[in-house]
Design a protein around this motif. Structure first.
Motif, PDB file in Angstrom:
ATOM      1  N   HIS A  40       0.848  -1.293   0.074  1.00 17.01           N
ATOM      2  CA  HIS A  40       0.003   0.030   0.081  1.00 17.01           C
ATOM      3  C   HIS A  40       0.756   1.275  -0.075  1.00 17.01           C
ATOM      4  N   GLY A  41       1.995   1.261  -0.765  1.00 17.56           N
ATOM      5  CA  GLY A  41       2.610   2.449  -0.904  1.00 17.56           C
ATOM      6  C   GLY A  41       3.641   2.646  -0.017  1.00 17.56           C
ATOM      7  N   ARG A  42       3.974   1.747   1.051  1.00 24.79           N
ATOM      8  CA  ARG A  42       5.088   1.769   1.987  1.00 24.79           C
ATOM      9  C   ARG A  42       6.021   0.713   1.667  1.00 24.79           C
ATOM     10  N   ARG A  43       7.285   0.955   1.887  1.00 22.78           N
ATOM     11  CA  ARG A  43       8.376  -0.120   1.985  1.00 22.78           C
ATOM     12  C   ARG A  43       8.374  -0.876   3.143  1.00 22.78           C
ATOM     13  N   VAL A  44       8.049  -2.046   2.959  1.00 22.54           N
ATOM     14  CA  VAL A  44       8.056  -3.040   4.150  1.00 22.54           C
ATOM     15  C   VAL A  44       9.143  -3.988   4.125  1.00 22.54           C
ATOM     16  N   VAL A  45       9.726  -4.112   2.856  1.00 20.62           N
ATOM     17  CA  VAL A  45      10.967  -5.128   3.023  1.00 20.62           C
ATOM     18  C   VAL A  45      12.064  -4.558   2.102  1.00 20.62           C
ATOM     19  N   ASP A  46      13.187  -4.442   2.604  1.00 19.14           N
ATOM     20  CA  ASP A  46      14.688  -3.751   2.038  1.00 19.14           C
ATOM     21  C   ASP A  46      15.460  -4.800   2.295  1.00 19.14           C
ATOM     22  N   LEU A  47      15.953  -5.776   1.509  1.00 22.65           N
ATOM     23  CA  LEU A  47      16.979  -6.878   1.892  1.00 22.65           C
ATOM     24  C   LEU A  47      18.114  -6.940   0.743  1.00 22.65           C
ATOM     25  N   ALA A 275       4.425   2.957  -7.483  1.00 25.10           N
ATOM     26  CA  ALA A 275       3.951   4.113  -8.112  1.00 25.10           C
ATOM     27  C   ALA A 275       2.547   3.917  -9.053  1.00 25.10           C
ATOM     28  N   ALA A 276       2.842   2.738  -9.573  1.00 27.21           N
ATOM     29  CA  ALA A 276       1.781   2.503 -10.747  1.00 27.21           C
ATOM     30  C   ALA A 276       0.624   2.113 -10.226  1.00 27.21           C
ATOM     31  N   ILE A 277       0.348   1.577  -8.981  1.00 22.92           N
ATOM     32  CA  ILE A 277      -1.006   0.953  -8.410  1.00 22.92           C
ATOM     33  C   ILE A 277      -1.381   1.676  -6.957  1.00 22.92           C
ATOM     34  N   SER A 278      -0.595   2.373  -6.218  1.00 24.54           N
ATOM     35  CA  SER A 278      -0.664   2.853  -5.008  1.00 24.54           C
ATOM     36  C   SER A 278      -0.291   4.254  -4.899  1.00 24.54           C
ATOM     37  N   THR A 279      -0.655   4.860  -3.729  1.00 22.34           N
ATOM     38  CA  THR A 279      -0.334   6.300  -3.455  1.00 22.34           C
ATOM     39  C   THR A 279       1.048   6.259  -2.811  1.00 22.34           C
ATOM     40  N   VAL A 280       2.062   6.815  -3.172  1.00 18.34           N
ATOM     41  CA  VAL A 280       3.578   7.056  -2.682  1.00 18.34           C
ATOM     42  C   VAL A 280       3.995   8.051  -2.412  1.00 18.34           C
ATOM     43  N   ASP A 281       4.354   8.610  -1.558  1.00 16.92           N
ATOM     44  CA  ASP A 281       4.929   9.842  -0.878  1.00 16.92           C
ATOM     45  C   ASP A 281       3.926  11.102  -1.380  1.00 16.92           C
ATOM     46  N   GLY A 282       2.523  10.844  -0.894  1.00 19.10           N
ATOM     47  CA  GLY A 282       1.352  11.551  -1.328  1.00 19.10           C
ATOM     48  C   GLY A 282       1.114  11.815  -2.755  1.00 19.10           C
ATOM     49  N   THR A 288      -4.898   4.477 -13.301  1.00 21.94           N
ATOM     50  CA  THR A 288      -6.334   4.084 -12.599  1.00 21.94           C
ATOM     51  C   THR A 288      -6.560   2.335 -12.669  1.00 21.94           C
ATOM     52  N   PRO A 289      -7.413   2.079 -11.538  1.00 21.33           N
ATOM     53  CA  PRO A 289      -7.831   0.662 -11.603  1.00 21.33           C
ATOM     54  C   PRO A 289      -8.133   0.255 -13.108  1.00 21.33           C
ATOM     55  N   ALA A 290      -8.830   0.668 -13.751  1.00 20.80           N
ATOM     56  CA  ALA A 290      -9.270   0.425 -15.075  1.00 20.80           C
ATOM     57  C   ALA A 290      -8.206   0.322 -16.085  1.00 20.80           C
ATOM     58  N   THR A 291      -7.218   1.042 -15.984  1.00 22.28           N
ATOM     59  CA  THR A 291      -6.046   0.831 -16.697  1.00 22.28           C
ATOM     60  C   THR A 291      -5.182  -0.004 -16.268  1.00 22.28           C
ATOM     61  N   ALA A 292      -4.970  -0.217 -15.090  1.00 21.30           N
ATOM     62  CA  ALA A 292      -4.263  -1.346 -14.569  1.00 21.30           C
ATOM     63  C   ALA A 292      -4.682  -2.762 -15.029  1.00 21.30           C
ATOM     64  N   ALA A 345       3.659  -5.968 -10.017  1.00 21.30           N
ATOM     65  CA  ALA A 345       2.350  -4.872  -9.252  1.00 21.30           C
ATOM     66  C   ALA A 345       1.086  -5.870  -8.831  1.00 21.30           C
ATOM     67  N   ASP A 346       0.823  -6.009  -7.661  1.00 15.21           N
ATOM     68  CA  ASP A 346      -0.453  -6.857  -7.507  1.00 15.21           C
ATOM     69  C   ASP A 346      -1.504  -5.824  -6.752  1.00 15.21           C
ATOM     70  N   PRO A 347      -2.530  -5.112  -7.495  1.00 14.12           N
ATOM     71  CA  PRO A 347      -3.023  -4.083  -7.342  1.00 14.12           C
ATOM     72  C   PRO A 347      -4.219  -4.639  -6.279  1.00 14.12           C
ATOM     73  N   ALA A 348      -4.940  -5.712  -6.095  1.00 17.48           N
ATOM     74  CA  ALA A 348      -5.752  -6.327  -5.144  1.00 17.48           C
ATOM     75  C   ALA A 348      -5.122  -6.284  -3.755  1.00 17.48           C
ATOM     76  N   HIS A 349      -3.983  -6.932  -3.854  1.00 16.37           N
ATOM     77  CA  HIS A 349      -3.296  -6.774  -2.278  1.00 16.37           C
ATOM     78  C   HIS A 349      -2.519  -5.556  -1.934  1.00 16.37           C
ATOM     79  N   GLY A 350      -2.226  -4.872  -3.065  1.00 17.88           N
ATOM     80  CA  GLY A 350      -1.364  -3.611  -2.912  1.00 17.88           C
ATOM     81  C   GLY A 350      -0.015  -3.740  -2.723  1.00 17.88           C
ATOM     82  N   ILE A 351       0.563  -4.910  -3.378  1.00 12.89           N
ATOM     83  CA  ILE A 351       1.747  -5.517  -3.102  1.00 12.89           C
ATOM     84  C   ILE A 351       2.621  -5.004  -4.451  1.00 12.89           C
TER      85      ILE A 351
END
Length: 386
Positions: A40-47, A275-282, A288-292, A345-351
């Motif tokens: 959902h636009g937040r980095r949660v893994v960086d390895l 950035a393609a599917i989520s709000t990132v840095d505001g 759009t969901p339709a384009t994705a 990008a997995d829009p449904a899961h926000g991943i």
């Protein structure tokens, strides 16, 4: 020796770190790998882990460039600048010869053009690095099958062909539009044309070190030079294409061919798909969901692919990633790269996911290295538990 894992994970994603460590521990040769995930636009893994690799290291990620290039095409379709149902020749008149006049932009994005390479005059490495040269050469060529009737992976040329459509309509290259609309606004460390100042962070691509058994399999699988696959991978050239040397070539790094030559790291690739599917840095999602959904839709059900022979999995410009990993939502889209790297990008899961490796893996037949399945599944499992 065990490979140390560096970096951070958000609470709840500790299992992803453990899976990444297990992947690296199971490698026969150090891959030099990175794994980055956004939720959902937040980095949660960086390895990252491996010799000479850190989170900022850059290398050539091959066909992940197709994902960046066709994100630009998706934006132009979304804007109403391009029409998927319009013939390519309407934008690019020189293309409309030898039966290619009826091929639509949508069909081109689905690898249906039959222009996988130049059967008459093999490309040099320097030419394969330059999208303008590829497009000019192929425009007048006869396709290897009737356009629109079949599909086959246009490995080194699809970004040049779609890029020429973009250039004819906008006056700008895909590389320029990617820089202006995607990379620069988000500060992404994924480039279609690596800037000179990034050179100190560059690490070269490393070859597969096959076992004796793998070496036999690779020899058995080698394409005949005059086959469709051989033409697609430039095996009919006097000196057949060396993929490792291609990825390390200075001209490839500098020009960033839109089919095969993006340079970056997992942070940059995951950030692009986020950035393609989520709000990132505001900033709101680029698509759009339709384009994705339009660009993620499976367009080549069944098979085989006339180039690589696999059951196909193309969407529009992207790979339909759930065809490889059914646990992903059907609306997932992305692209793999020749070393075994993968971004999606997995829009449904926000991943948004990116796994990159410096060393070639043994070819899995589907582009992405096999470990992507277990890594991506660990990401979905962690996300679902929150």
């Amino acid at each position: 020796m065990p490979i140390d894992v560096h970096g951070t994970v958000a609470e709840g994603f500790e299992g992803v770190r453990a899976e990444f460590a297990a992947v690296l521990a199971g490698e026969r040769d150090d891959p030099g790998a990175q794994l980055v995930v956004y939720r959902h636009g937040r980095r949660v893994v960086d390895l990252w882990g491996g010799d000479g690799i850190d989170g900022d290291s850059l290398t050539t990620l091959y066909s992940i460039a197709k994902g960046a290039a066709h994100l630009v095409v998706a934006l132009l379709v979304q804007d109403g600048v391009l029409d998927l149902d319009r013939e390519v020749a309407a934008y690019w008149p020189e293309f409309g010869v030898h039966g290619k006049d009826r091929l639509t932009l949508g069909e081109l994005l689905e690898h249906r053009a039959g222009l996988v390479g130049d059967a008459e005059q093999p490309f040099t490495v320097e030419e394969l690095a330059d999208d303008r040269i590829i497009a000019a050469r192929l425009a007048g060529r006869r396709p290897l099958w009737e356009p629109g009737t079949a599909w086959g992976y246009h490995a080194f040329v699809i970004g040049a062909l779609t890029g020429e459509v973009v250039r004819r309509v906008t006056g700008r290259s895909i590389q320029e539009l990617y820089e202006e609309r995607v990379r620069a606004p988000y500060g992404l460390d994924y480039h279609l044309g690596m800037p000179a100042e990034a050179e100190p962070r560059w690490v070269d691509v490393q070859p597969l070190v096959p076992t004796p058994e793998e070496a036999v399999l690779l020899k058995e699988r080698a394409a005949a030079p005059d086959s469709i696959r051989g033409i697609a991978f430039n095996a009919h050239a006097p000196e057949p294409l060396d993929l490792v040397a291609f990825g390390n070539h200075p001209r490839v790094k500098a020009l960033g061919p839109a089919s095969s030559g993006g340079v970056g790291n997992a942070r940059g690739v995951a950030g692009m798909f986020a950035a393609a599917i989520s709000t990132v840095d505001g900033r709101p999602p680029l698509l759009t969901p339709a384009t994705a959904a339009l660009f993620a839709e499976l367009r080549t059900p069944g098979g085989p692919d006339l180039v690589v022979g696999s059951e196909d999995h193309f969407a529009r410009g992207f790979e339909h990633t759930p065809a490889l990993y059914p646990f992903l939502d059907p609306g997932t889209f992305g692209h793999s790269g020749a070393t075994g790297s993968l971004g999606f990008a997995d829009p449904a899961h926000g991943i948004a996911y990116a796994y990159t490796r410096r060393r070639f893996s043994f070819p899995s037949g589907v582009g992405a290295a096999l470990e992507n399945g277990r890594l991506a599944e660990s990401v979905l499992r962690a996300s679902a538990s929150l």
